[in-house]
Design an enzyme around this catalytic site. Structure first.
Site, PDB file in Angstrom:
ATOM      1  N   GLU A  45       6.017  -4.193  12.563  1.00  0.00           N
ATOM      2  CA  GLU A  45       6.783  -4.080  11.314  1.00  0.00           C
ATOM      3  C   GLU A  45       7.590  -2.792  11.332  1.00  0.00           C
ATOM      4  OE1 GLU A  45       4.285  -4.156   7.783  1.00  0.00           O
ATOM      5  OE2 GLU A  45       5.785  -3.010   6.664  1.00  0.00           O
ATOM      6  N   ARG A  49      12.929   1.809   5.589  1.00  0.00           N
ATOM      7  CA  ARG A  49      13.044   3.065   4.840  1.00  0.00           C
ATOM      8  C   ARG A  49      13.968   4.077   5.490  1.00  0.00           C
ATOM      9  NH1 ARG A  49       7.483   5.425   4.511  1.00  0.00           N
ATOM     10  NH2 ARG A  49       6.522   3.563   5.373  1.00  0.00           N
ATOM     11  N   LYS A 133       0.146  -9.178   1.473  1.00  0.00           N
ATOM     12  CA  LYS A 133      -0.220  -7.794   1.749  1.00  0.00           C
ATOM     13  C   LYS A 133      -1.042  -7.295   0.549  1.00  0.00           C
ATOM     14  CE  LYS A 133       2.329  -3.449   2.457  1.00  0.00           C
ATOM     15  NZ  LYS A 133       3.521  -2.891   3.124  1.00  0.00           N
TER      16      LYS A 133
HETATM   17  O1  LIG Z   1       6.970   0.835   3.543  1.00  0.00           O
HETATM   18  C1  LIG Z   1       6.147  -0.040   3.279  1.00  0.00           C
HETATM   19  O2  LIG Z   1       6.455  -1.134   2.822  1.00  0.00           O
HETATM   20  C2  LIG Z   1       4.748   0.220   3.575  1.00  0.00           C
HETATM   21  O3  LIG Z   1       4.062  -0.639   4.026  1.00  0.00           O
HETATM   22  C3  LIG Z   1       4.232   1.560   3.295  1.00  0.00           C
HETATM   23  C4  LIG Z   1       3.626   2.232   4.476  1.00  0.00           C
HETATM   24  O4  LIG Z   1       4.483   2.255   5.550  1.00  0.00           O
HETATM   25  C5  LIG Z   1       2.366   1.601   4.918  1.00  0.00           C
HETATM   26  O5  LIG Z   1       1.558   1.641   3.833  1.00  0.00           O
HETATM   27  C6  LIG Z   1       1.761   2.317   6.077  1.00  0.00           C
HETATM   28  O6  LIG Z   1       0.897   3.210   5.561  1.00  0.00           O
HETATM   29  P1  LIG Z   1       0.003   4.185   6.381  1.00  0.00           P
HETATM   30  O7  LIG Z   1      -0.711   3.404   7.415  1.00  0.00           O
HETATM   31  O8  LIG Z   1      -0.872   4.773   5.331  1.00  0.00           O
HETATM   32  O9  LIG Z   1       0.968   5.180   6.978  1.00  0.00           O
END
Ligand SMILES: O=C(O)C(=O)C[C@H](O)[C@H](O)COP(=O)(O)O
Length: 204
Positions: A45, A49, A133
């Protein structure tokens, strides 16, 4: 070219972990994705962003054999269209508005829309969507919240994401209503080794 239609069930069964990749430098995309695939994590994924995200999806789709690249942080219909044009084979969103769900359901590719509450889950089930999710997983109650959601929603399957690391992932994957977890922990450091450890995690 033969187009193989990927179902959501097939997508979440590719590996126990979906790496969440944030690309700041476009040139990092292919080597990072290749290391993830070599480690055994083919579904990747790329979050929308950052500025190079769409170009990164394009490059990974074109150059990394074995990768199944998707777009994350998809929040608008325009982003659904842009991600598909770039070659994304699945879509992930932090949330699930009616407008976005219309776009995701019309996209023709598997998607994981974000849920955090029982009402979020019910909005998906009303549309026949049984995979979601769970975001942000850790701050929304983590494993305990998912256990509680299994009561009223036995048919729902989740990919919890947000705040999960190598130490916490096994506890999530032991839950019957968890089919995979998402996370970024394996995208820094020795990516191939961390990916291989993640790929070896047992799923319930
Ligand atoms: O942008 C999105 O839609 C997301 O999914 C947010 C974060 O990228 C994930 O939550 C990954 O989070 P961490 O593994 O805590 O770094």
């Amino acid at each position: 070219m033969t187009t193989v239609t990927l179902t959501t069930q097939a997508l979440v069964a590719l590996a126990p972990v979906v790496p969440v990749v944030v690309i700041d430098e476009l040139d990092d995309a292919v080597p990072l994705a290749a290391a993830l695939v070599r480690g055994g994590l083919p579904a990747i994924e790329v979050t929308l962003r950052t500025q190079p995200a769409l170009a990164a999806i394009e490059r990974i789709a074109a150059e990394v054999e074995g990768a199944v690249v998707g777009a994350g942080t998809v929040t608008t219909r325009q982003q659904v269209d842009d991600a598909l044009s770039a070659g994304a084979r699945f879509l992930v969103s932090p949330g699930a508005t009616p407008a976005l769900l219309d776009a995701l359901q019309g996209s023709g590719v598997p998607f994981l829309a974000g849920t955090a509450t029982p009402s979020d889950v019910m909005a998906l089930l009303e549309r026949g969507i049984t995979h979601a999710k769970f975001f942000p997983a850790e701050v929304n109650g983590g494993v305990q919240a998912l256990k509680a959601l299994a009561g009223p929603f036995p048919q729902m399957r989740f990919c919890p994401t947000g705040g999960i690391d190598a130490a916490k992932a096994p506890e999530y994957l032991a839950l019957p209503n968890v089919v995979c977890v998402g996370g970024s922990w394996m995208t820094k450091g020795d990516v191939e080794r961390l990916a291989a450890e993640a790929a070896a995690l047992p799923v319930q």
